[in-house]
Scaffold this motif. Structure first.
Motif, PDB file in Angstrom:
ATOM      1  N   ASN A   1      10.421  -7.220   6.788  1.00 20.93           N
ATOM      2  CA  ASN A   1       9.088  -7.258   6.204  1.00 20.93           C
ATOM      3  C   ASN A   1       8.680  -8.686   5.857  1.00 20.93           C
ATOM      4  OD1 ASN A   1       8.746  -4.511   6.370  1.00 20.93           O
ATOM      5  ND2 ASN A   1       9.182  -4.114   4.209  1.00 20.93           N
TER       6      ASN A   1
ATOM      7  N   LYS B   1       7.370 -11.213   3.378  1.00 19.31           N
ATOM      8  CA  LYS B   1       7.366 -11.286   1.922  1.00 19.31           C
ATOM      9  C   LYS B   1       6.072 -11.978   1.479  1.00 19.31           C
ATOM     10  CE  LYS B   1      11.546  -9.690   2.079  1.00 19.31           C
ATOM     11  NZ  LYS B   1      11.847  -8.277   1.789  1.00 19.31           N
TER      12      LYS B   1
ATOM     13  N   VAL C   1      -2.524  -6.530  -3.993  1.00 16.37           N
ATOM     14  CA  VAL C   1      -1.198  -5.958  -4.270  1.00 16.37           C
ATOM     15  C   VAL C   1      -1.112  -4.541  -3.714  1.00 16.37           C
ATOM     16  CG1 VAL C   1       0.338  -5.134  -6.105  1.00 16.37           C
ATOM     17  CG2 VAL C   1      -0.727  -7.387  -6.291  1.00 16.37           C
ATOM     18  N   ILE C   2      -2.141  -3.747  -3.955  1.00 13.90           N
ATOM     19  CA  ILE C   2      -2.155  -2.363  -3.467  1.00 13.90           C
ATOM     20  C   ILE C   2      -2.185  -2.326  -1.947  1.00 13.90           C
ATOM     21  CG2 ILE C   2      -3.476  -0.214  -3.429  1.00 13.90           C
ATOM     22  CD1 ILE C   2      -4.497  -0.967  -6.248  1.00 13.90           C
TER      23      ILE C   2
ATOM     24  N   THR D   1       1.163  -3.425  -0.417  1.00 11.31           N
ATOM     25  CA  THR D   1       2.179  -2.399  -0.651  1.00 11.31           C
ATOM     26  C   THR D   1       2.048  -1.248   0.341  1.00 11.31           C
ATOM     27  OG1 THR D   1       2.241  -2.945  -3.017  1.00 11.31           O
ATOM     28  CG2 THR D   1       3.134  -0.813  -2.368  1.00 11.31           C
ATOM     29  N   LYS D   2       0.809  -0.915   0.690  1.00 17.42           N
ATOM     30  CA  LYS D   2       0.577   0.198   1.613  1.00 17.42           C
ATOM     31  C   LYS D   2       0.709  -0.207   3.079  1.00 17.42           C
ATOM     32  CE  LYS D   2      -2.579   2.773  -1.430  1.00 17.42           C
ATOM     33  NZ  LYS D   2      -3.958   3.316  -1.566  1.00 17.42           N
TER      34      LYS D   2
ATOM     35  N   GLU E   1       5.529  -6.622   2.289  1.00 11.31           N
ATOM     36  CA  GLU E   1       5.753  -6.146   0.934  1.00 11.31           C
ATOM     37  C   GLU E   1       5.442  -7.253  -0.058  1.00 11.31           C
ATOM     38  OE1 GLU E   1      10.208  -6.319  -0.265  1.00 11.31           O
ATOM     39  OE2 GLU E   1      10.184  -5.822   1.892  1.00 11.31           O
ATOM     40  N   VAL E   2       5.050  -6.856  -1.257  1.00 10.44           N
ATOM     41  CA  VAL E   2       4.800  -7.819  -2.328  1.00 10.44           C
ATOM     42  C   VAL E   2       6.145  -8.334  -2.829  1.00 10.44           C
ATOM     43  CG1 VAL E   2       3.814  -8.193  -4.611  1.00 10.44           C
ATOM     44  CG2 VAL E   2       2.656  -6.689  -2.982  1.00 10.44           C
TER      45      VAL E   2
ATOM     46  N   GLY F   1       2.888  -3.830 -10.505  1.00 15.12           N
ATOM     47  CA  GLY F   1       2.589  -2.475 -10.050  1.00 15.12           C
ATOM     48  C   GLY F   1       1.861  -1.675 -11.111  1.00 15.12           C
TER      49      GLY F   1
ATOM     50  N   CYS G   1      -1.695  -2.623 -11.582  1.00 22.49           N
ATOM     51  CA  CYS G   1      -2.555  -2.101 -10.515  1.00 22.49           C
ATOM     52  C   CYS G   1      -2.608  -0.576 -10.509  1.00 22.49           C
ATOM     53  CB  CYS G   1      -2.052  -2.605  -9.162  1.00 22.49           C
ATOM     54  SG  CYS G   1      -2.068  -4.394  -8.990  1.00 22.49           S
TER      55      CYS G   1
ATOM     56  N   MET H   1      -0.224   1.516 -10.279  1.00 20.41           N
ATOM     57  CA  MET H   1       0.710   2.072  -9.300  1.00 20.41           C
ATOM     58  C   MET H   1       2.040   2.344  -9.999  1.00 20.41           C
ATOM     59  SD  MET H   1       0.021  -0.787  -6.354  1.00 20.41           S
ATOM     60  CE  MET H   1       1.362  -0.199  -5.329  1.00 20.41           C
TER      61      MET H   1
ATOM     62  N   LEU I   1       6.665  -1.851  -9.611  1.00 18.03           N
ATOM     63  CA  LEU I   1       7.253  -2.541  -8.463  1.00 18.03           C
ATOM     64  C   LEU I   1       8.443  -3.411  -8.864  1.00 18.03           C
ATOM     65  CD1 LEU I   1       4.021  -3.721  -6.566  1.00 18.03           C
ATOM     66  CD2 LEU I   1       5.463  -1.752  -6.059  1.00 18.03           C
TER      67      LEU I   1
END
Length: 299
Positions: free
Chosen positions: A35, A37, A52-53, A56-57, A62-63, A77, A80, A82, A85
């Motif tokens: 991934n 970063k 961030v959202i 993440t999706k 990835e964050v 996280g 946001c 969520m 994180l």
């Protein structure tokens, strides 16, 4: 980590290849791409939280860090809305970059900060072997020029995006096409805050049209009536800006010719409109070895 790759072979294929009959499936393990970063610099802002959202999706990224001077220590996280994180917001960009650099991962810093800090932020990212996506409205062209030279020397990629909105880019491209057919053009826009006017979108449209060697609104160029709007550039393009709370951020370009009006309009109702462009920018910048100005280069 490894990804499983499978191929189906028909009976005819097997018979030709090795004299055996009957269909078969062969599978092999292939290493998967790690991934990307992503560090969000300006994570506590509305656009930072949306980023961030979105990251993440998104697949393949990835964050990995969140930087801001507000909400320091809070899980980004949770900020946001969520699931946690386990990534606290940190005010020190260098600390975040150092931890990612030690792991020798492919990293991208997304910069939502301020024109006065962009240059140092990108230099820090490059020093740690990371690319940058910069979305900082009103960044000075002198800064972009200096960063371009620095990125060229370091052979590291950076994308400076005046806009991340794909719709805005399509409007700009349509305006360029229309300008070859009309001699009268004016821009009407609305924003929620007067300090954003004339907007970066309007300025970019005027710059695009001014590079085409045409003069616009010749019959009205000499007027000094304030209600006629502000002339941007030297080619007669006027911008009319409205500040009305409750209206969406809107940009409309009007062209006119004998007996007709042609208008192009783009409305932004939510910061989510910028996220597809951001994800595209992150995917593209990891392959760059220089600075690119404008997300439109990848559309």
């Amino acid at each position: 980590m490894a990804a499983l790759s499978c191929q189906f072979h028909s009976a005819l294929y097997r018979e030709r290849l090795c004299g055996k009959t009957g269909p078969s499936i062969s599978c092999s393990a292939q290493p998967s791409q790690p991934n990307i970063k992503v560090v969000i610099n300006g994570a506590a802002k509305e656009i930072g939280r949306a980023a961030v959202i979105a990251v993440t999706k998104a697949r393949g990224m990835e964050v990995a860090g969140a930087v801001d001077s507000h909400f320091v220590g809070e899980d980004v996280g949770k900020l946001c809305d969520m699931e946690p994180l386990e990534i606290p917001i940190i005010s020190d960009l260098t600390m975040v970059l150092g931890s990612i650099s030690q792991a020798k991962e492919t990293g991208v810093v997304v910069d939502f900060t301020d024109p006065s800090t962009v240059y140092d932020n990108v230099k820090q990212a490059i020093a740690f072997g990371m690319r940058s996506v910069v979305y900082v409205p009103r960044i000075k062209l002198d800064t972009v020029t200096a960063l371009s030279a620095f990125c060229e020397k370091a052979s590291m990629g950076c994308l400076v995006a005046p806009t991340l909105s794909i719709g805005s880019i399509l409007l700009q491209q349509a305006a360029i096409s229309a300008s070859f057919h009309y001699n009268n053009v004016e821009i009407v826009e609305s924003r929620a805050n007067a300090r954003d006017l004339p907007s970066a979108d309007a300025v970019q449209i005027v710059n695009n049209l001014s590079n085409l060697g045409q003069m616009y609104n010749r019959e009205d160029m000499g007027t000094d009536v304030a209600a006629r709007g502000q002339v941007l550039g030297e080619d007669g393009v006027r911008v009319h800006s409205m500040v009305l709370p409750g209206l969406p951020s809107s940009t409309t370009v009007y062209f006119s010719g004998p007996g007709e009006i042609y208008s192009i309009k783009h409305d932004v109702t939510d910061v989510q409109s910028l996220m597809p462009g951001l994800i595209l920018a992150i995917r593209k910048v990891v392959r760059l070895k220089n600075l690119i100005y404008g997300l439109e280069k990848f559309l």
